[in-house]
Design a protein around this motif. Structure first.
Motif, mmCIF file in Angstrom:
data_model
loop_
_atom_site.group_PDB
_atom_site.id
_atom_site.type_symbol
_atom_site.label_atom_id
_atom_site.label_comp_id
_atom_site.label_asym_id
_atom_site.label_seq_id
_atom_site.Cartn_x
_atom_site.Cartn_y
_atom_site.Cartn_z
ATOM 1 N N TRP A 163 0.843 -1.187 0.074
ATOM 2 C CA TRP A 163 -0.188 -0.019 0.111
ATOM 3 C C TRP A 163 0.776 1.240 0.084
ATOM 4 N N ALA A 201 1.017 -5.270 2.505
ATOM 5 C CA ALA A 201 -0.360 -5.482 2.621
ATOM 6 C C ALA A 201 -0.828 -6.913 2.392
ATOM 7 N N LYS A 204 -5.261 5.833 0.314
ATOM 8 C CA LYS A 204 -4.103 4.582 -0.227
ATOM 9 C C LYS A 204 -4.385 4.230 -1.924
ATOM 10 N N TYR A 245 -2.941 0.773 -4.025
ATOM 11 C CA TYR A 245 -2.455 -0.494 -3.926
ATOM 12 C C TYR A 245 -1.485 -0.831 -5.236
#
Lengths: 211, 212
Positions: free
Chosen positions: B51, B67, B88, B90
């Motif tokens: 992340w 993550a 966030k 990813y």
């Protein structure tokens, strides 16, 4: 007449024989002989060594890395051991050299010629434990050359091995670097990545003693 | 060679390292030794997820982390843009291993669903290749191999999408960024507006490695 002659001859023969015995007591020279043929031979033994512990394992007939295992963190294939070849030279020649030549290490499609690190060392017995006793397994290595398998055609002279014998380490390249990030394996070597096709890779190493 | 004689075993020589040399070939001046290894055939797709906060690199210290899933958490209302945005985005890192055989990495997604509602028009993916990406041994992977290509950015839940197409068969680290659309011109998807029903939206993303 005849008997007088025989008597005279016998006296002469006896006198001559005594003179002969007197001469033989001064000096006699006899040769002692033997012939030693030129003798040149190699003794080769191969062992596997645990890559993690450094403990020597079974004796091998070949430099056999077995089935390599993929390390997902490193993204490379590695064996669980490396191989050591000890080369003993039995020669009564004043000078000799041992040469190392190789045939391609290939599966017919790809090769691992630049994925194997070959390290030549002089091994000699030494009091490594510094206890005044040299055990059979107490040895020290002096590195002579470290090359890729592809570039490992090398000749090593008798003088380079003075006091010891030739030991050759064979390992699959790991790509390891030192604390400064510099490569510690030969510049032309690299690890076995997934770019290499699967299969059985086979090559041939020839060790030759030349008087 | 013919001047050498093969002699019977005449001795045992104990040299260092616990090596016992049994002389079996006196007189030979050349020894051949085989060298062998087996590289197993493989077909495997590995991945890891990072992340990172908006605009930061997946490995930016203090602004990123490992993550285990793509969890945008509770979206925040952006007054200036008038849309919902996550804090966030990813990055899914993928590595295919095919023993040198050409391959494709694809993905499908159920989308982000909450009952009868979804965020599928806002859930976007964007494949990427970075030459500086490294394995843990610190070696950069280098340029994308010739003949390989990336898939196009788009909606993650829009059918089967190609992430990476490899004709070289070479194993490489491929990135896929997952985020919520900002509505920026030239980028896929639509932002989540104030009309979107509230709720917990969830789903899955599936990655597939296939040989060509």
């Amino acid at each position: 007449m005849l008997s007088r002659f025989l008597k005279a001859t016998g006296v002469f023969l006896i006198t001559f024989g005594m003179l002969g015995l007197a001469f033989a007591g001064d000096s006699v020279q006899k040769y002692i002989k033997a012939h030693i043929e030129p003798q040149d031979g190699l003794n080769v033994s191969i062992h596997k060594v645990d890559a993690n512990t450094g403990i020597w394992g079974e004796e091998l007939q070949d430099i056999d890395f077995g089935t390599l295992t993929y390390d997902p963190d490193l993204g490379i294939f590695l064996p669980d051991h490396y191989c050591v070849m000890d080369v003993g030279v039995l020669s009564n020649e004043a000078n000799w050299s041992v040469s190392h030549t190789v045939d391609s290490f290939t599966n017919g499609t790809d090769d691992l010629n630049k994925n194997v690190v070959v390290t030549f060392v002089k091994t000699e017995k030494a009091d490594v434990n510094n206890d005044g006793i040299i055990e059979d397994d107490e040895t020290k290595d002096t590195k002579l050359y470290q090359l890729s398998y592809a570039n490992s055609v090398k000749s090593i002279s008798k003088s380079e091995l003075s006091g010891g014998w030739l030991r050759i380490y064979y390992g699959i390249a790991t790509g390891e670097v030192d604390q400064n990030g510099n490569k510690i394996e030969p510049a032309d070597t690299s690890p076995v990545t997934t770019d290499k096709s699967s299969g059985d890779y086979i090559g041939k190493i020839t060790i030759t003693l030349t008087p | 060679m013919d001047r050498f004689l093969t002699l019977i075993v005449v001795g045992v020589f104990l040299l260092g390292g616990g090596v016992i040399f049994v002389t079996s070939s006196f007189g030979e001046d050349s020894v051949n030794v085989g060298i062998k290894a087996t590289v197993p055939e493989s077909l495997e797709l590995s991945y890891w997820i990072r992340w990172s906060t908006g605009g930061q690199d997946p490995y930016e210290f203090g602004f990123s982390g490992d993550a285990t899933s793509i969890d945008f958490g509770e979206l925040e209302w952006n007054e200036n843009l008038g849309i919902w945005l996550p804090a966030k985005y990813y990055t899914v890192f993928l590595i295919a291993r095919t023993s040198g055989r050409p391959y494709q990495i694809k993905q499908t997604s159920t989308g982000l669903v909450s009952g009868d509602n979804n965020l599928n028009n806002s859930f976007i993916m964007d494949p990427d290749y970075e030459a500086d990406d490294k394995y843990s041994n610190g070696v950069a992977q280098g340029d994308m191999p010739a003949g390989d290509s990336l898939g196009e950015a788009g909606l993650a839940a829009e059918g089967e999408r190609i992430i990476y197409d490899s004709n070289s068969g070479k194993s490489r680290i491929v990135r896929v960024y997952y985020g919520i659309s900002t509505g920026e011109p030239g980028t896929p998807g639509e932002p989540i507006t104030g009309d979107q029903p509230a709720g917990n939206y969830s789903g899955t993303v599936a990655f597939t490695l296939t040989l060509k």
